[in-house]
Design a protein around this motif. Structure first.
Motif, PDB file in Angstrom:
ATOM      1  N   GLY A  14      -2.730 -15.455 -10.224  1.00  0.00           N
ATOM      2  CA  GLY A  14      -2.200 -14.228  -9.634  1.00  0.00           C
ATOM      3  C   GLY A  14      -3.296 -13.262  -9.244  1.00  0.00           C
ATOM      4  N   VAL A  15      -4.347 -13.176 -10.079  1.00  0.00           N
ATOM      5  CA  VAL A  15      -5.477 -12.310  -9.738  1.00  0.00           C
ATOM      6  C   VAL A  15      -6.166 -12.816  -8.474  1.00  0.00           C
ATOM      7  N   ALA A  16      -6.406 -14.133  -8.407  1.00  0.00           N
ATOM      8  CA  ALA A  16      -7.075 -14.699  -7.231  1.00  0.00           C
ATOM      9  C   ALA A  16      -6.228 -14.497  -5.971  1.00  0.00           C
ATOM     10  N   PHE A  17      -4.932 -14.764  -6.071  1.00  0.00           N
ATOM     11  CA  PHE A  17      -4.060 -14.598  -4.916  1.00  0.00           C
ATOM     12  C   PHE A  17      -3.956 -13.126  -4.520  1.00  0.00           C
ATOM     13  N   GLY A  18      -3.882 -12.254  -5.513  1.00  0.00           N
ATOM     14  CA  GLY A  18      -3.815 -10.830  -5.227  1.00  0.00           C
ATOM     15  C   GLY A  18      -5.069 -10.321  -4.538  1.00  0.00           C
ATOM     16  N   LEU A  19      -6.228 -10.816  -4.951  1.00  0.00           N
ATOM     17  CA  LEU A  19      -7.465 -10.374  -4.315  1.00  0.00           C
ATOM     18  C   LEU A  19      -7.578 -10.909  -2.888  1.00  0.00           C
ATOM     19  N   LEU A  20      -7.019 -12.093  -2.653  1.00  0.00           N
ATOM     20  CA  LEU A  20      -6.959 -12.577  -1.279  1.00  0.00           C
ATOM     21  C   LEU A  20      -6.100 -11.646  -0.430  1.00  0.00           C
ATOM     22  N   LEU A  21      -4.961 -11.247  -0.955  1.00  0.00           N
ATOM     23  CA  LEU A  21      -4.099 -10.307  -0.236  1.00  0.00           C
ATOM     24  C   LEU A  21      -4.796  -8.963  -0.058  1.00  0.00           C
ATOM     25  N   PHE A  22      -5.606  -8.576  -1.038  1.00  0.00           N
ATOM     26  CA  PHE A  22      -6.325  -7.302  -0.916  1.00  0.00           C
ATOM     27  C   PHE A  22      -7.270  -7.309   0.275  1.00  0.00           C
ATOM     28  N   VAL A  23      -8.004  -8.405   0.454  1.00  0.00           N
ATOM     29  CA  VAL A  23      -8.947  -8.464   1.566  1.00  0.00           C
ATOM     30  C   VAL A  23      -8.194  -8.355   2.894  1.00  0.00           C
ATOM     31  N   VAL A  24      -7.041  -9.044   2.984  1.00  0.00           N
ATOM     32  CA  VAL A  24      -6.246  -8.966   4.212  1.00  0.00           C
ATOM     33  C   VAL A  24      -5.652  -7.569   4.368  1.00  0.00           C
ATOM     34  N   ALA A  25      -5.055  -7.048   3.286  1.00  0.00           N
ATOM     35  CA  ALA A  25      -4.377  -5.753   3.358  1.00  0.00           C
ATOM     36  C   ALA A  25      -5.356  -4.612   3.603  1.00  0.00           C
ATOM     37  N   ALA A  26      -6.606  -4.757   3.162  1.00  0.00           N
ATOM     38  CA  ALA A  26      -7.590  -3.712   3.429  1.00  0.00           C
ATOM     39  C   ALA A  26      -7.781  -3.539   4.933  1.00  0.00           C
ATOM     40  N   GLY A  27      -7.830  -4.648   5.659  1.00  0.00           N
ATOM     41  CA  GLY A  27      -7.927  -4.558   7.113  1.00  0.00           C
ATOM     42  C   GLY A  27      -6.682  -3.978   7.740  1.00  0.00           C
ATOM     43  N   LEU A  28      -5.501  -4.358   7.244  1.00  0.00           N
ATOM     44  CA  LEU A  28      -4.247  -3.821   7.768  1.00  0.00           C
ATOM     45  C   LEU A  28      -4.149  -2.333   7.491  1.00  0.00           C
ATOM     46  N   SER A  29      -4.550  -1.920   6.294  1.00  0.00           N
ATOM     47  CA  SER A  29      -4.540  -0.502   5.942  1.00  0.00           C
ATOM     48  C   SER A  29      -5.533   0.276   6.795  1.00  0.00           C
ATOM     49  N   LEU A  30      -6.682  -0.314   7.060  1.00  0.00           N
ATOM     50  CA  LEU A  30      -7.688   0.350   7.894  1.00  0.00           C
ATOM     51  C   LEU A  30      -7.161   0.548   9.316  1.00  0.00           C
ATOM     52  N   ALA A  31      -6.494  -0.496   9.853  1.00  0.00           N
ATOM     53  CA  ALA A  31      -5.968  -0.402  11.219  1.00  0.00           C
ATOM     54  C   ALA A  31      -4.864   0.640  11.320  1.00  0.00           C
ATOM     55  N   PHE A  32      -3.998   0.694  10.327  1.00  0.00           N
ATOM     56  CA  PHE A  32      -2.858   1.606  10.400  1.00  0.00           C
ATOM     57  C   PHE A  32      -3.249   3.022   9.983  1.00  0.00           C
ATOM     58  N   GLY A  33      -3.984   3.135   8.884  1.00  0.00           N
ATOM     59  CA  GLY A  33      -4.299   4.456   8.364  1.00  0.00           C
ATOM     60  C   GLY A  33      -5.355   5.194   9.157  1.00  0.00           C
ATOM     61  N   THR A  34      -6.279   4.457   9.765  1.00  0.00           N
ATOM     62  CA  THR A  34      -7.376   5.098  10.486  1.00  0.00           C
ATOM     63  C   THR A  34      -7.184   5.036  11.996  1.00  0.00           C
ATOM     64  N   ALA A  35      -6.903   3.824  12.515  1.00  0.00           N
ATOM     65  CA  ALA A  35      -6.736   3.680  13.958  1.00  0.00           C
ATOM     66  C   ALA A  35      -5.311   3.984  14.407  1.00  0.00           C
ATOM     67  N   GLY A  36      -4.383   4.078  13.461  1.00  0.00           N
ATOM     68  CA  GLY A  36      -3.006   4.418  13.803  1.00  0.00           C
ATOM     69  C   GLY A  36      -2.260   3.307  14.499  1.00  0.00           C
ATOM     70  N   VAL A  37      -2.643   2.044  14.279  1.00  0.00           N
ATOM     71  CA  VAL A  37      -2.017   0.905  14.944  1.00  0.00           C
ATOM     72  C   VAL A  37      -1.195   0.124  13.922  1.00  0.00           C
ATOM     73  N   LEU A  38       0.121   0.030  14.151  1.00  0.00           N
ATOM     74  CA  LEU A  38       0.987  -0.798  13.313  1.00  0.00           C
ATOM     75  C   LEU A  38       0.859  -2.228  13.822  1.00  0.00           C
ATOM     76  N   ASN A  39      -0.011  -2.990  13.194  1.00  0.00           N
ATOM     77  CA  ASN A  39      -0.432  -4.289  13.712  1.00  0.00           C
ATOM     78  C   ASN A  39       0.358  -5.418  13.060  1.00  0.00           C
ATOM     79  N   LEU A  40       1.392  -5.902  13.750  1.00  0.00           N
ATOM     80  CA  LEU A  40       2.169  -7.033  13.246  1.00  0.00           C
ATOM     81  C   LEU A  40       1.534  -8.368  13.619  1.00  0.00           C
ATOM     82  N   SER A  41       0.353  -8.337  14.216  1.00  0.00           N
ATOM     83  CA  SER A  41      -0.377  -9.576  14.491  1.00  0.00           C
ATOM     84  C   SER A  41      -1.523  -9.770  13.510  1.00  0.00           C
TER      85      SER A  41
END
Length: 704
Positions: A14-41
């Motif tokens: 669960g820790v390993a899988f969660g950290l994988l999701l963290f790396v992906v979600a960090a980019g999604l959060s950066l795109a939405f929170g900073t660039a303001g893009v709701l990126n479903l791709s």
């Protein structure tokens, strides 16, 4: 200790899988929170890295480094391209971005499958990392432990960059005050592109490093995207460490939760996501906040009442009530009751469409007729989305939930011997309305992007129930083999495509007619006023929450009718018929027609079904690509929908396209004739702004 020993490996997984999701979600959060893009791709960017890394890795350290560099670079370039693609939509709000990026995800997913194949690719890692180590008496893969260390280092490095460097300061300034950033000599456009490129690079790196954990294959991008959205919602957009903690929690639910509480695990994530969103919306300002602002114009209620009283100002000065005319100038009573020329002009598109639909069985083959019946079912779902998105101002990605309730209700009624069509329609609509009433309070408080996320969570929770409740839904296998529906009492079951189509057409016509009557009634006008200037409606004593809840219930009942119709026409039901993709298609149908056009929603649904099932039949295997092109073309070419084409001759900027949740103001209705919105303005207003109504009148008092 025995409990820890039994669940140690799933917990570390669960820790390993969660950290994988963290790396992906960090980019999604950066795109939405900073660039303001709701990126479903964003899941597609992960897939680009995963496929590229799997293709380049050969089991050596050099191959791993080459795969990491190649996958990261490819996803980084795709992220920069996404910045260019979303730049024209900066003023159109997150709904347009969501549709565009979902279309790009469909296109990218199809191209990846064509290039790399439809089978899951094997991933080769170095011999050292392909071994296992002893962890508290258990054997555990060495690669996953190494990935945990790398993800923690990445989190620390990302936090340092954002908080301690000039680059991080520019990124934060781009999110908080882009005007000030521009005044310092930095280009917000360049920062925007850099942020999306960095977000793509993070997703690509996660794809390469996570390929041995979640192998590249069909469905991977959708799964990663949904879980990353949950992480972003739970962790928020302000802190990487909060995202880190949320990702680990999601990973534990996905792995440890399955071994500890397998019955509850499928529901926990999206239930938690919905709960967090609802709580945040509860503590936010109700609404003036979301639908309108005090500066958007006077109160709409006086305008509505004055129009009902026959005193609405016309283009050449104030009109006079009929009761004030001299008797010698009054028209006969029967003539006054006839529809005027404007009313016939408004009804003309609907009459033409009805004539075409009636003639279809004589023009098409059996397969095409069955597709037309399916389009009518999807059209009713799209009309229900129109009611919520265009009239109530609640953009939804979860309307397939009541659609599924109606569909499974009809299938189970037929299996129990209740095969009369009207009975199935009424009971399915009632079940969907009850469902909408239960979940409605969680939806109507929120606005904008939060509504999209809450309804998405409700739709995903419904999908989890569909997969788990096999005794009612058949699970992943779906339902088939139930008796055919009878059109009326005492009739035979309908089996011929023409019979099923005619039945679907009659039901759709009745449902659409009732919907139009309600939307054009005083209740529909009040709903439109609620969308346009909610703060004033509340200030004048109107129960806005009650209006929105009733609209949500009625839209749910209409979606239930569409689900019932789909089961009758198809004679089978599977989870794919009520999944997230269908919700996105329904929202696209609404955007194609114009968010306030009932007729346009029906036309949009027909275009989607024709593209998905008829056009794609001549190019097998490329249905997602064609649909993705349709998504992208609609967002760019039809920003105001088909209703905007009708009103484009005036040269104004009135908008029938998606509401802009950045300003809280939905698009203005399109021109009469194709847009079914009440109180469409005579002259289009400025882009993205609602029509300006007259001065407010307190509730309970007659307007002057």
């Amino acid at each position: 200790m025995e409990l820890l020993d039994a669940h140690l490996v799933p917990a570390v997984d669960g820790v390993a899988f969660g950290l994988l999701l963290f790396v992906v979600a960090a980019g999604l959060s950066l795109a939405f929170g900073t660039a303001g893009v709701l990126n479903l791709s964003h899941g597609m960017l992960y897939a680009i890295g995963a496929y590229t890394g799997a293709e380049l890795s050969d089991g050596t350290w050099g191959g791993l480094a080459l795969g990491l560099a190649g996958g990261t670079a490819a996803a980084c370039v795709a992220g920069a391209g996404l910045s260019a693609a979303t730049a024209p939509l900066a003023r159109r709000g997150h709904l347009a971005q969501a549709l565009l990026t979902f279309g790009l995800a469909l296109i990218g997913g199809d191209l990846l499958i064509q290039f790399f194949g439809a089978d899951e690719l094997p991933v080769h890692v170095t011999e050292v990392l392909d071994s296992s180590v002893t962890l508290l008496g258990h054997r555990y893969p060495a690669y996953r432990l190494c990935f945990i260390v790398m993800a923690v280092l990445l989190a620390a490095f990302g936090t340092w960059v954002l908080t301690r460097t000039r680059m991080g300061a520019a990124v934060r300034a781009a999110a908080d005050d882009p005007q000030m950033l521009a005044a310092t000599g930095h280009s917000p456009r360049a920062v925007h592109t850099g942020v999306l490129a960095a977000a793509g690079a993070l997703a690509g790196a996660a794809g390469v490093l996570g390929a041995p954990i979640i192998g590249p294959g069909p469905g991977t991008s959708e799964n990663v995207l949904m879980l990353s959205l949950v992480v972003v919602v739970l962790g928020g957009l302000r802190s990487l460490w909060a995202t880190f903690a949320a990702a680990v929690a999601v990973g534990e639910v996905q792995t440890l939760g399955v071994s500890v509480a397998p019955e509850l695990a499928p529901y926990l994530l999206f239930a938690a996501m919905a709960a967090v969103l609802v709580l945040r919306s509860r503590f936010a300002e109700p609404a003036g906040a979301g639908h309108g602002s005090e500066a958007s114009g006077p109160h709409p209620v006086a305008r509505l009442r004055s129009r009902l009283a026959g005193r609405l100002p016309g283009p050449k000065g104030p009109s006079v009530g009929l009761d004030r005319l001299p008797r010698r100038k009054r028209a006969p009573a029967w003539l006054a009751r006839l529809p005027g020329r404007a009313a016939w002009w408004q009804a003309a598109p609907l009459l033409v469409l009805l004539g075409v639909l009636i003639a279809l069985p004589a023009l098409l083959d059996a397969y095409s007729i069955s597709l037309a019946g399916s389009a009518l079912a999807l059209g009713l779902l799209a009309v229900s989305v129109t009611v919520l998105t265009g009239y109530a101002g609640l953009p939804t990605l979860g309307q397939t939930a009541p659609f599924a309730v109606g569909a499974y209700a009809t299938a189970n009624l037929a299996d129990a011997g209740w095969t009369v069509g009207p009975v199935q329609i009424v009971l399915s609509a009632l079940a969907a309305a009850v469902f909408a009433a239960v979940v409605g309070p969680a939806v109507i408080r929120a606005r904008g992007t939060t509504v999209l996320m809450i309804t998405l969570a409700i739709g995903e929770l419904t999908g989890a129930v569909v997969n788990q409740l096999k005794s009612v839904t058949g699970g992943a296998d779906g339902l088939v083999g139930f008796p055919a529906t009878q059109a009326l009492w005492g009739g035979e079951g309908m089996l011929e495509e023409s019979e099923l189509y005619n039945y679907a057409l009659v039901v759709a016509v009745v449902a659409v007619a009732l919907t139009l009557l309600v939307l054009r009634s005083p209740a529909g006008k009040l709903l439109t006023g609620t969308r346009g200037a909610e703060a004033r409606m509340r200030a004048s004593g109107h129960p806005v929450g009650r209006y929105l809840l009733v609209a949500h219930i009625c839209a749910g009942a209409l979606a239930g009718v569409g689900g019932s119709l789909m089961v009758t026409v198809q004679q089978y039901l599977s989870p794919a018929d009520v999944g997230f993709e269908i919700a996105a298609f329904a929202l696209l149908a609404v955007v194609i027609g114009g968010t306030t056009s009932v007729i346009g929603a029906l036309l949009g649904a027909g275009l989607i079904v024709a593209t998905r099932d008829w056009v794609a039949g001549s190019w097998p295997g490329h249905g997602p690509l064609l649909l993705g092109v349709l998504f992208v073309a609609t967002v760019y070419v039809l920003p105001r929908g088909l209703a905007g084409l009708r009103g484009g001759a005036s040269g104004g900027g009135g908008q029938s396209g998606p509401p802009s949740d950045t300003t809280g103001a939905p698009g203005t209705p399109g021109a009469p004739g194709l847009s079914d919105a009440p109180d469409a303005p005579d002259a289009p207003e400025a882009e993205g702004q609602p029509p300006t109504p007259p001065a407010p009148t307190p509730a309970g008092k007659a307007s002057p």
